[in-house]
Design a protein around this motif. Structure first.
Motif, short mmCIF file in Angstrom:
data_model
loop_
_atom_site.label_atom_id
_atom_site.label_comp_id
_atom_site.label_asym_id
_atom_site.label_seq_id
_atom_site.Cartn_x
_atom_site.Cartn_y
_atom_site.Cartn_z
N SER A 109 0.72 -1.20 -0.02
CA SER A 109 -0.09 0.03 -0.01
C SER A 109 0.93 1.09 0.02
CB SER A 109 -0.77 -0.10 1.27
OG SER A 109 -0.04 0.32 2.32
N GLY A 110 0.21 2.28 -0.22
CA GLY A 110 0.75 3.69 -0.09
C GLY A 110 1.46 3.88 1.47
N ALA A 111 0.72 3.74 2.35
CA ALA A 111 1.02 3.93 3.56
C ALA A 111 2.28 3.15 3.90
CB ALA A 111 -0.16 3.79 4.78
N VAL B 29 5.38 4.78 2.64
CA VAL B 29 5.76 5.84 3.52
C VAL B 29 6.23 5.31 4.91
CG1 VAL B 29 4.80 7.89 4.86
CG2 VAL B 29 4.08 7.46 2.77
N PHE C 293 -0.69 14.84 3.24
CA PHE C 293 -1.36 13.44 3.58
C PHE C 293 -0.56 12.44 3.13
CE2 PHE C 293 -3.97 9.69 2.85
CZ PHE C 293 -4.63 9.72 3.95
N HIS C 294 -0.16 11.46 4.07
CA HIS C 294 0.71 10.31 3.83
C HIS C 294 0.14 8.80 4.31
CE1 HIS C 294 3.95 13.07 2.52
NE2 HIS C 294 3.53 13.89 3.72
N GLY C 295 -1.03 8.91 4.66
CA GLY C 295 -1.67 7.50 4.96
C GLY C 295 -1.97 7.44 6.18
N GLU D 41 4.75 15.88 -0.49
CA GLU D 41 4.22 15.43 -1.68
C GLU D 41 4.64 16.34 -2.83
OE1 GLU D 41 -0.31 14.60 -0.72
OE2 GLU D 41 0.61 15.47 0.67
N GLU E 36 -4.65 15.04 -0.94
CA GLU E 36 -5.94 15.18 -0.35
C GLU E 36 -6.10 16.58 0.40
OE1 GLU E 36 -6.54 11.33 -0.85
OE2 GLU E 36 -7.82 12.28 0.68
N ASP F 270 6.73 11.97 -1.82
CA ASP F 270 5.75 11.09 -1.86
C ASP F 270 5.02 11.24 -3.15
OD1 ASP F 270 3.05 9.81 -1.53
OD2 ASP F 270 2.83 10.42 0.51
N ILE G 93 2.70 9.08 -4.13
CA ILE G 93 1.66 8.15 -4.22
C ILE G 93 0.32 8.44 -5.30
CG2 ILE G 93 -0.11 7.19 -2.98
CD1 ILE G 93 2.51 6.80 -0.72
N GLN G 94 0.22 9.61 -4.86
CA GLN G 94 -1.18 10.26 -5.73
C GLN G 94 -0.59 10.91 -7.20
OE1 GLN G 94 -5.08 13.03 -4.78
NE2 GLN G 94 -4.36 11.68 -3.18
N LYS H 271 -0.90 3.55 -5.71
CA LYS H 271 -1.98 3.79 -6.50
C LYS H 271 -1.76 3.14 -8.05
CE LYS H 271 -3.84 7.61 -3.88
NZ LYS H 271 -5.03 7.30 -3.24
C1 LIG Z 1 0.07 11.30 -1.16
C2 LIG Z 1 -0.53 10.07 -0.46
N1 LIG Z 1 0.53 9.38 0.15
C3 LIG Z 1 0.05 8.17 0.89
C4 LIG Z 1 -1.21 7.67 0.81
C5 LIG Z 1 -1.75 6.38 1.19
O1 LIG Z 1 -1.88 5.65 0.29
P1 LIG Z 1 -2.73 4.14 0.74
O2 LIG Z 1 -4.05 4.65 0.92
O3 LIG Z 1 -2.47 3.13 -0.45
O4 LIG Z 1 -2.05 3.52 2.12
C6 LIG Z 1 -2.00 8.34 -0.15
C7 LIG Z 1 -3.49 7.97 -0.15
O5 LIG Z 1 -4.34 8.84 -0.56
C8 LIG Z 1 -1.83 9.64 -0.81
O6 LIG Z 1 -2.46 10.26 -1.62
#
Ligand SMILES: Cc1ncc(COP(=O)(O)O)c(C=O)c1O
Length: 396
Positions: free
Chosen positions: A104-106, A109, A138-140, A190, A195, A223, A225-226, A252
């Motif tokens: 996952s993204g979190a 991180v 936002f990082h999870g 980011e 978010e 980051d 992820i998005q 993602k």
């Molecule tokens: C920039 C960013 N980092 C981390 C995450 C967390 O990812 P995940 O929901 O896959 O754990 C998100 C999720 O929206 C995100 O937008």
């Protein structure tokens, strides 16, 4: 089961952490999702930035089915070819040197934070590392990721969090500089805040952050992820600027909807941080998910997704700018590529507009600060932007 039965059962049986919209999706094709009753919805959310190729892609279904029938999981005690190939592909598109696959993204991180802390520990022998993060970031949802997420509502019910996280203002270099001291091991941000309300980094800010990191031997964690995986028209948004992170996070759209993320580091960081036994994951990097990573990257290249996003972005932006001009309820547009936000007047609630749009067959997202967020699949064409405009303008 009927839609009502499905929703009722889910609400009774699942832990109530989501405010789900009252719709049950059962399939999709291209830019459209279908609900249980056959109604079509134009998708400007991509499952929160995941479904870069939209829905029902035959080539994706065929390739992933083949891997599903061949080998799904063996653990990280052994090697597999999909793992090797995906790592090579991720290195190539990121320009970085070593990859760890997560679920996952979190988790990506978390891995990035552990890497930065380990780097600091190796360098100083101390356990007092600090991380500078950004307000509105936002990082999870895991404890480490929440600790560097700059929105109080996500944090305060879960104190005490990871020690040593401090917050600066995004796009305000002096606010970052003031927080740096000998304990700072990393700056995490980011490249485009998602978010938190769709805020792209200015070139001046991101270059300034890179300079501060170089001057103080601090690791820059971007980051993406998005905002990564072609969403802004490059594989990664940082590639638009003349900067490179020390650690990059991705997830993602990396894996075509399969649960996969990654943290990717430079050779210098790899050599001076995590050691065998420091980190791991049972599923992370399994053959199914990593074959999806390689396929996602290959299709983005073959189908010229970067070029498509770059070509269509001006049309998307002009469409949104016309919405801003035509409605006193919309204050401004912000964004990069296919990651756009509309800031609404305080008299209208973004969530209400998103609900109303859904009932008219258009899927949108919200973001912090009363923003309508749009993350359409990267296959969106002019007619999709026109249709979105028709529905949204009629509501505004
Ligand atoms: C920039 C960013 N980092 C981390 C995450 C967390 O990812 P995940 O929901 O896959 O754990 C998100 C999720 O929206 C995100 O937008």
């Amino acid at each position: 089961m009927t839609s009502d039965e499905i929703m009722k059962k889910a609400d009774e049986d699942l832990i109530a952490v989501y405010n789900r919209f009252p719709v049950v999706f059962s399939g999709g094709e291209g830019m459209y999702l279908f609900d249980n009753d056959g109604k079509r919805y134009l998708d400007f959310a991509s499952g929160i930035g995941v479904n870069a190729f939209g829905y029902g892609d035959k080539e994706i279904a065929k390739e992933l089915s083949m891997q599903l029938g061949t080998l799904v999981h063996v653990s990280n005690l052994y090697y597999t070819e999909p793992l090797s190939k995906a790592a090579e592909a991720v290195k190539e598109i990121s320009g970085l040197d070593r990859v760890f696959f997560t679920n996952s993204g979190a988790e990506a991180v978390e891995g990035a934070l552990k890497t930065a802390k380990r780097y600091y520990f190796n360098k100083t022998g101390k356990n007092d590392a600090k991380v500078i993060a950004m307000n509105s970031s936002f990082h999870g949802r895991t404890i480490g990721a929440v600790s560097v997420t700059g929105t109080d509502a996500y944090r305060s019910p879960f104190y005490p969090l990871m020690e040593g996280a401090v917050f600066a203002d995004y796009n305000d270099l002096s606010s970052v500089e003031k927080l740096i001291d000998a304990r700072t091991c990393a700056i995490i941000m980011e490249t485009v805040q998602g978010e938190g309300g769709i805020h792209p980094a200015t070139a001046e800010f991101i270059k300034g952050i890179r300079r501060l990191c170089d001057e103080h031997d601090i690791l820059l964690v971007l980051d993406e992820i998005q905002c990564g995986m072609c969403r802004t028209g490059e594989f990664f948004a940082f590639q638009k600027y003349d900067v490179k992170p020390d650690i990059l996070t991705s997830a993602k759209a990396l894996g075509l909807g399969l649960p996969v993320g990654a943290f990717i580091v430079s050779e210098r960081v790899a050599k001076n941080s995590l050691k065998p036994g420091d980190h791991g994951s049972t599923y992370g990097g399994n053959p199914l998910c990593t074959s999806a990573v390689s396929l996602s990257i290959r299709l983005m290249k073959e189908r010229r997704v970067r070029e498509h996003v770059k070509e269509l972005t001006p049309y998307f932006e002009e469409t949104l700018d016309r919405i801003v001009e035509g409605s006193d309820k919309v204050k401004e547009r912000r964004g990069e590529g296919f990651m756009q936000g509309l800031l609404l007047d305080e008299n209208v609630k973004a969530r209400d507009i998103v609900s109303a749009a859904l009932s008219k067959g258009l899927i949108l997202l919200t973001a912090e600060g009363n923003v309508i967020r749009m993350l359409p699949p990267l296959i969106a064409e002019k007619e999709d932007f026109d249709r979105m405009n028709e529905i949204l303008s009629s509501l505004l």
